[in-house]
Design an enzyme around this catalytic site. Structure first.
Site: not given
Ligand code: NAD
Ligand code: UFG
Length: 339
Positions: A125, A149, A153
């Site tokens: 991330s 969190y 990573k």
């Molecule tokens: P998500 O929660 O939709 O998907 C994660 C999946 O993993 C879920 O289906 C959950 O049930 C499963 N899971 C969790 N723990 C588990 C375990 N121990 N065994 C088996 N399954 C398990 O999240 P996402 O948005 O699809 O994110 C996927 C990955 O990408 C995560 O590792 C997250 O940290 C990373 N990531 C997400 C974002 C974002 O903004 N969505 C940004 C950067 C990194």
């Molecule tokens: N924001 C608002 N109102 C809301 C939600 C968000 O103003 O209700 C703003 C936040 O302050 C930020 C921007 O919108 O400025 C984006 O916020 P998000 O929560 O959508 O995304 P972030 O960049 O904070 O976080 C995302 C993922 C994290 C990850 C990060 C960096 O959710 O898991 O990107 O990869 F760590």
């Protein structure tokens, strides 16, 4: 035909990646404990790809069950999405995050090692960049996660690098995602946040559909042109493509691989610009208040995507309007997500 294990494949990013892989002639097996997803997303994937998906409701920390699955299939590679991702919750429950995210990957790597499967993609991330000193962010920039969190990573990236250095047989890529947005264009597969969304885009679409009253814009006094935070949004299907290309890059390499690669669009949009884009796509106004800054937010986060372009030949295909359009279609067709 190559066979790929996708852990966390029922979740948001995993499910879209599974669709892309199956549509490009990979056999995919999903392992997911459904802790943050629903089996209905597997059904949605199957409806899109018109193929049955082998799915195991298993926790990746359960070594015996995982080993059993590795006995059933001969995997060519593994993509790990399984993990928890709520930044705020990780501050309250750090052990839950260290156990699941780090413990999960270690168990998975041990089983991979035992079965001679050595090609691995990990979901990292942009949060690992901490408080950046310059933009855009390149993979060699200083890291420093600000939450448990984020530290999971960062620790996993380091563990993976040590594993890759331990033997020539390993091929490992950590992909640092910026902000995923959008949904599958069918409108039948998308993000299904639990409870009130933490992230900007699902909050906006839930306000638009009438589930939430108004958006809070967290601060308009940042050092940006309109005072709101700037992020790099990338279409979920472009992220999915990045995973397939990362796998293919490793399949084509004779030597070991140990890389970290950003996946973003390389462009930044402020909170106000995102609201504006959604309003244009939805043809309605989003009511909002300006509230105080959210703890831990940084003013700007934008990826340099040169490395992904060069190494993976990856190029984001979709712009911000397509991201908003697809997300809005998903929200309208599924006001309650998969529930
Ligand atoms: P998500 O929660 O939709 O998907 C994660 C999946 O993993 C879920 O289906 C959950 O049930 C499963 N899971 C969790 N723990 C588990 C375990 N121990 N065994 C088996 N399954 C398990 O999240 P996402 O948005 O699809 O994110 C996927 C990955 O990408 C995560 O590792 C997250 O940290 C990373 N990531 C997400 C974002 C974002 O903004 N969505 C940004 C950067 C990194
Ligand atoms: N924001 C608002 N109102 C809301 C939600 C968000 O103003 O209700 C703003 C936040 O302050 C930020 C921007 O919108 O400025 C984006 O916020 P998000 O929560 O959508 O995304 P972030 O960049 O904070 O976080 C995302 C993922 C994290 C990850 C990060 C960096 O959710 O898991 O990107 O990869 F760590």
């Amino acid at each position: 035909m190559k066979t790929i294990l996708v852990t966390g494949g029922a979740g948001f990013i995993g499910s879209h990646t599974v669709v892309d892989l199956v549509q490009h002639d990979y056999k995919v097996v999903i392992v997911d404990n459904l802790s943050n997803s629903s089996a209905k997303s597997i059904k949605a994937i199957e409806d899109i790809v018109k193929t049955e998906i082998d799915f195991f409701e298993v926790d990746i920390r359960d070594k015996d069950k995982l080993s059993y699955i590795f006995e059933l299939y001969k995997f060519d590679g593994v993509i790990n999405f399984a993990g928890y991702k709520a930044v705020g919750e990780s501050v309250e429950l750090p052990l839950k995050y260290y156990d699941n995210n780090i413990g999960g990957v270690i168990t998975l790597l041990e089983v991979m090692e035992e079965f001679g499967v050595n090609t691995f993609v990990f979901s990292s991330s942009a949060t690992v960049y901490g408080i950046p000193e310059k933009m855009p962010l390149t993979e060699g920039d200083k890291t420093g996660a600000a939450s448990p969190y984020g530290r999971t990573k960062l620790f996993i990236e380091n563990i993976l690098s040590d594993v890759a250095l331990s033997s020539q047989k390993w091929k490992i890529i950590s992909l640092r995602y910026f902000n995923p947005l959008g949904a599958h264009e069918s409108g039948n597969l998308g993000e299904d946040p639990n409870g009130i969304p933490n992230n900007l885009a699902p909050y906006i679409t839930q306000v638009a559909i009438g589930k939430l009253e108004k958006l809070s814009v967290f601060g308009n006094d940042y050092d940006t042109p309109d005072g709101t935070c700037i992020r790099d949004y990338v279409h979920i299907n472009d992220l999915a493509l990045g995973h397939r290309l990362a796998m293919e890059y490793m399949f084509n390499k004779k030597q070991s691989v140990n890389e970290i690669i950003n996946l973003g669009s390389g462009k930044g949009y402020s909170v106000f610009e995102i609201i504006d884009s959604f309003e244009k796509v939805m043809d309605k106004k989003i009511p909002y208040d300006i509230t105080k800054r959210r703890a831990g937010d940084i003013d700007i986060s934008i990826a340099s995507i040169d490395k992904a372009k060069k190494l993976l030949k990856w190029e984001p295909r979709y712009g911000i309007f397509k991201m908003c359009e697809d997300m809005w279609r998903w929200q309208q067709k599924n006001p309650n997500g998969f529930h």
